[in-house]
Design an enzyme around this catalytic site. Sequence first.
Site, PDB file in Angstrom:
ATOM      1  N   LEU A  54      10.363  49.763 -39.618  1.00 58.75           N
ATOM      2  CA  LEU A  54       9.685  50.726 -40.231  1.00 58.75           C
ATOM      3  C   LEU A  54      10.756  51.286 -41.432  1.00 58.75           C
ATOM      4  O   LEU A  54      10.840  51.554 -42.796  1.00 58.75           O
ATOM      5  CB  LEU A  54      10.666  51.889 -38.769  1.00 58.75           C
ATOM      6  CG  LEU A  54       9.644  53.249 -40.384  1.00 58.75           C
ATOM      7  CD1 LEU A  54       7.910  53.506 -40.615  1.00 58.75           C
ATOM      8  CD2 LEU A  54       9.988  54.552 -38.776  1.00 58.75           C
ATOM      9  N   LEU A  74       1.694  48.997 -39.214  1.00 58.85           N
ATOM     10  CA  LEU A  74       0.890  49.422 -37.736  1.00 58.85           C
ATOM     11  C   LEU A  74       1.385  49.489 -37.083  1.00 58.85           C
ATOM     12  O   LEU A  74       2.438  48.897 -35.808  1.00 58.85           O
ATOM     13  CB  LEU A  74       1.251  47.117 -36.741  1.00 58.85           C
ATOM     14  CG  LEU A  74       0.313  46.361 -37.047  1.00 58.85           C
ATOM     15  CD1 LEU A  74       0.252  45.134 -38.121  1.00 58.85           C
ATOM     16  CD2 LEU A  74      -1.325  45.662 -36.428  1.00 58.85           C
ATOM     17  N   HIS A 128       5.576  45.312 -40.401  1.00 61.34           N
ATOM     18  CA  HIS A 128       6.178  45.759 -39.858  1.00 61.34           C
ATOM     19  C   HIS A 128       5.341  46.881 -38.997  1.00 61.34           C
ATOM     20  O   HIS A 128       4.281  46.722 -38.885  1.00 61.34           O
ATOM     21  CB  HIS A 128       7.132  46.832 -40.856  1.00 61.34           C
ATOM     22  CG  HIS A 128       6.572  47.730 -41.417  1.00 61.34           C
ATOM     23  ND1 HIS A 128       6.198  49.575 -40.048  1.00 61.34           N
ATOM     24  CD2 HIS A 128       5.588  48.787 -41.947  1.00 61.34           C
ATOM     25  CE1 HIS A 128       6.211  49.921 -40.992  1.00 61.34           C
ATOM     26  NE2 HIS A 128       5.473  49.454 -41.824  1.00 61.34           N
ATOM     27  N   CYS A 129       6.191  47.290 -37.844  1.00 59.47           N
ATOM     28  CA  CYS A 129       5.577  48.479 -37.185  1.00 59.47           C
ATOM     29  C   CYS A 129       6.823  48.992 -37.187  1.00 59.47           C
ATOM     30  O   CYS A 129       7.529  49.319 -37.827  1.00 59.47           O
ATOM     31  CB  CYS A 129       5.217  48.123 -35.488  1.00 59.47           C
ATOM     32  SG  CYS A 129       6.378  47.032 -34.904  1.00 59.47           S
ATOM     33  N   TYR A 130       7.266  49.560 -35.678  1.00 64.78           N
ATOM     34  CA  TYR A 130       8.430  50.345 -35.918  1.00 64.78           C
ATOM     35  C   TYR A 130       9.569  49.249 -35.593  1.00 64.78           C
ATOM     36  O   TYR A 130      10.033  50.081 -36.530  1.00 64.78           O
ATOM     37  CB  TYR A 130       8.250  51.532 -34.387  1.00 64.78           C
ATOM     38  CG  TYR A 130       8.938  53.075 -34.033  1.00 64.78           C
ATOM     39  CD1 TYR A 130       8.992  53.484 -34.993  1.00 64.78           C
ATOM     40  CD2 TYR A 130      10.227  52.722 -33.453  1.00 64.78           C
ATOM     41  CE1 TYR A 130       9.758  54.557 -35.376  1.00 64.78           C
ATOM     42  CE2 TYR A 130      11.101  53.735 -33.656  1.00 64.78           C
ATOM     43  CZ  TYR A 130      11.062  54.575 -34.639  1.00 64.78           C
ATOM     44  OH  TYR A 130      11.734  55.281 -34.985  1.00 64.78           O
TER      45      TYR A 130
END
Length: 382
Positions: A54, A74, A128-130
């Site tokens: 993130l 996502l 990216h995600c978290y």
Amino acid sequence: MEAPPSAVVAPVPAAGSAGSRGKPHDTGTLTREDFDGGPVSIDEVETGLFLGNLTAATHMETIKSFKITHILTLDSVPLPQHIVDTTFLTTKYVQIADMPREDILQHLEACVEFIGNALDQQHNVLVHCYFGVSRSSSAVIAYVMKRHNLDYQAAFDMVKAKRRFVQPNGGFVAQLKLFRRMGYKIDPSYQRYKMHRLRLAGEQMRKAKILPQSFHSVVRPDPDITRENPEPIVFRCRRCRRVLATKSHVLEHRSRNVPATGSGSGLEVELPTTTTGTTANEPRLLEQLAERIRKSSLGSSPSHETNQCRSLLFVEPIAWMHRIMLNTQGRLYCPKCEQKLGNFSWVNACQCPCGETMTPAFYLIPSKVELSKAVQNVQTTV
């Protein structure tokens, strides 16, 4: 859960997060500014394709230094509005949690297309995600699978070699393997995909006790209604000849060749009986049924058909099945003559006498139906 080690570290927290972590907003809803993803972490998987966390997606210096023009997110919460509104960025947001039962499969085609379009135009794209471990890595692995015509393990190894801590959760892994089996696209007719959607619907039924609108498509149209190209192979009520299902509605399963045991599911399992009233292990009806299906030239080899169990006829949920969208389990009755035909359950497993189990389960009792090779399906009064 701790953030993974960073490929690139910046001491600056995610843009917009300073001083706002845990701070309530007037609207009472969480926004991306409520979260701090830790230091920047980003890796280049292929030329122009970056996988990160993130903070990498919200740190403008990182975005500019890596010449990122496209960002695929996502996550449970979208990017801050000032990032989305940046003129040189093209963004796409997929709302999804990092849980094995989340349906990432339905998003994979769109994610692969977004990544592919960016790279085809010689742009750099950040996925990216978290933390950049599970959700975003699943999208990148799906792209690598399709781009290089690879199976899951080979694509996973390729991505992991570039970002060592990627690890899709178990549910995502199974869905990525299914994505490969379907030819890197959604095939609604593929039985494993049908079961995937039914299991997700079953989870929703377990929680809400009603089928959400988003899963209404798993209930197939009534085949007894006249259609332009009706399927020639149908199953009809043995008493009134009302069309109940077509061959495409059948969820095949192979016999395990083990003695029948109680299912413990709360479903009533009825089997054909002999004239003396005892249960028949191999009733003539089922032999005739299997033989007639084999002779119908349905595109399967004879050896494949002989492996299919006919002790119970598992089918997809169909529109004539009364109140299946409002009840987690119950009995199935013919919509015309009201004869009991079988049972259903969204939440409990049904065990076939052959030993195989199905969840969710919608089944017809073979002694209550007959196979017919009809020229066309005729509309009837229900």
